[in-house]
Write a protein that holds these residues in place. Structure first.
Motif, PDB file in Angstrom:
ATOM      1  N   VAL A   1      36.823  39.350   0.085  1.00  0.00           N
ATOM      2  CA  VAL A   1      38.047  39.025  -0.640  1.00  0.00           C
ATOM      3  C   VAL A   1      38.536  37.851   0.163  1.00  0.00           C
ATOM      4  CG1 VAL A   1      39.931  39.632  -1.827  1.00  0.00           C
ATOM      5  CG2 VAL A   1      38.289  41.307  -1.633  1.00  0.00           C
ATOM      6  N   GLY A   2      38.697  36.812  -0.472  1.00  0.00           N
ATOM      7  CA  GLY A   2      39.560  35.752   0.196  1.00  0.00           C
ATOM      8  C   GLY A   2      40.736  35.369  -0.520  1.00  0.00           C
ATOM      9  N   THR A   3      40.292  34.256  -1.605  1.00  0.00           N
ATOM     10  CA  THR A   3      41.565  33.701  -2.324  1.00  0.00           C
ATOM     11  C   THR A   3      42.577  34.541  -2.807  1.00  0.00           C
ATOM     12  OG1 THR A   3      39.935  31.925  -2.990  1.00  0.00           O
ATOM     13  CG2 THR A   3      42.080  32.075  -4.333  1.00  0.00           C
ATOM     14  N   ALA A   4      42.326  35.718  -3.373  1.00  0.00           N
ATOM     15  CA  ALA A   4      43.126  36.782  -3.702  1.00  0.00           C
ATOM     16  C   ALA A   4      44.142  37.218  -2.732  1.00  0.00           C
ATOM     17  CB  ALA A   4      42.431  37.978  -4.616  1.00  0.00           C
ATOM     18  N   ILE A   5      43.754  37.223  -1.501  1.00  0.00           N
ATOM     19  CA  ILE A   5      44.450  37.696  -0.207  1.00  0.00           C
ATOM     20  C   ILE A   5      45.291  36.627   0.742  1.00  0.00           C
ATOM     21  CG2 ILE A   5      44.618  39.071   1.934  1.00  0.00           C
ATOM     22  CD1 ILE A   5      42.355  40.704   0.546  1.00  0.00           C
ATOM     23  N   THR A   6      44.434  35.545   0.810  1.00  0.00           N
ATOM     24  CA  THR A   6      44.759  34.660   1.860  1.00  0.00           C
ATOM     25  C   THR A   6      45.119  32.988   1.413  1.00  0.00           C
ATOM     26  OG1 THR A   6      42.485  34.060   2.217  1.00  0.00           O
ATOM     27  CG2 THR A   6      43.698  35.859   3.493  1.00  0.00           C
TER      28      THR A   6
END
Length: 229
Positions: free
Chosen positions: A210-215
């Motif tokens: 998971v990338g965009t949704a967290i960072t």
């Protein structure tokens, strides 16, 4: 030498957080990405995916987690930009990342080759290195396994010309690959909520990114703004 079993066992059933920021984003800097990786680790992440040697070096100095390394580099005349040539692979290898991820789609690479033509040479040159295939279709993932990739990801589903419009996360692709391939399948792409993350693990994947949704707070904010516009 990297023990495949050790690396993949550390990631099994766990979350990998992608810590990346584009040049036009406020958090674009290696110190920020190091802090982001540290926050992800404190939150329970088991691995980090990161872009560029500079960011990866900072992250490796900050956290003791397996790193999936990429270098995004655009070359004129090719749509392949995730670790597109041997130059980027060698830079990541020298930095000592646990897994090197590269575009394993059927598209023509900057050097004019296909992944089927070039990867056997890469595999021969870096015998002990773990490689992840960023794929967009079932056929690409099957071919990546045949070529000797150590794991496959659904990273590029919806992002190639011939997969545009697919609903993400691509649960159907994840489930099919998890059922049919004997190597770890890494779910990546379009996972926005904890509920979606749970659903991809239910599909049988080994681990998930998971990338965009967290960072990426700018993109997260845009989604909230779009909801009230």
């Amino acid at each position: 030498m990297k023990c495949k079993q050790d690396v993949f066992e550390k990631l099994k059933g766990k979350l990998i957080v992608s810590c990346q920021a584009l040049p036009e984003e406020p958090l674009h800097s290696s110190p920020f990405m190091g802090k982001m990786a540290y926050a992800a680790m404190l939150g329970g992440a088991a691995g980090i995916r990161a872009n560029s040697v500079e960011d990866i070096r900072e992250i490796q100095e900050t956290v003791q987690l397996p790193v999936i390394g990429i270098i995004k580099q655009v070359y004129e005349g090719s749509d392949v930009f995730i670790t597109p040539t041997c130059k980027e692979i060698d830079m990541l290898y020298r930095q000592g990342v646990e897994i090197i991820a590269l575009d394993a789609t059927s598209r023509i690479r900057p050097d004019g080759t296909t992944i089927s033509e070039i990867f056997p040479k890469i595999r021969e040159s870096y015998k002990e290195q773990l490689f992840m295939a960023d794929c967009s279709t079932y056929e690409e993932a099957v071919e990546a396994h045949r070529l000797g990739f150590d794991c496959v990801g659904t990273t590029l589903s919806g992002y190639t010309e011939y997969t545009k419009g697919r609903s993400l996360p691509d649960l159907e692709l994840m489930k099919q690959l998890a059922q049919e391939l004997p190597i770890p399948v890494i779910a990546e792409g379009g996972i926005w909520t904890p509920e979606e993350l749970k659903s991809v693990f239910t599909a049988g994947v080994h681990t998930a990114v998971v990338g965009t949704a967290i960072t990426r707070p700018m993109e997260i904010t845009k989604r909230f703004i779009a909801a009230i516009s």
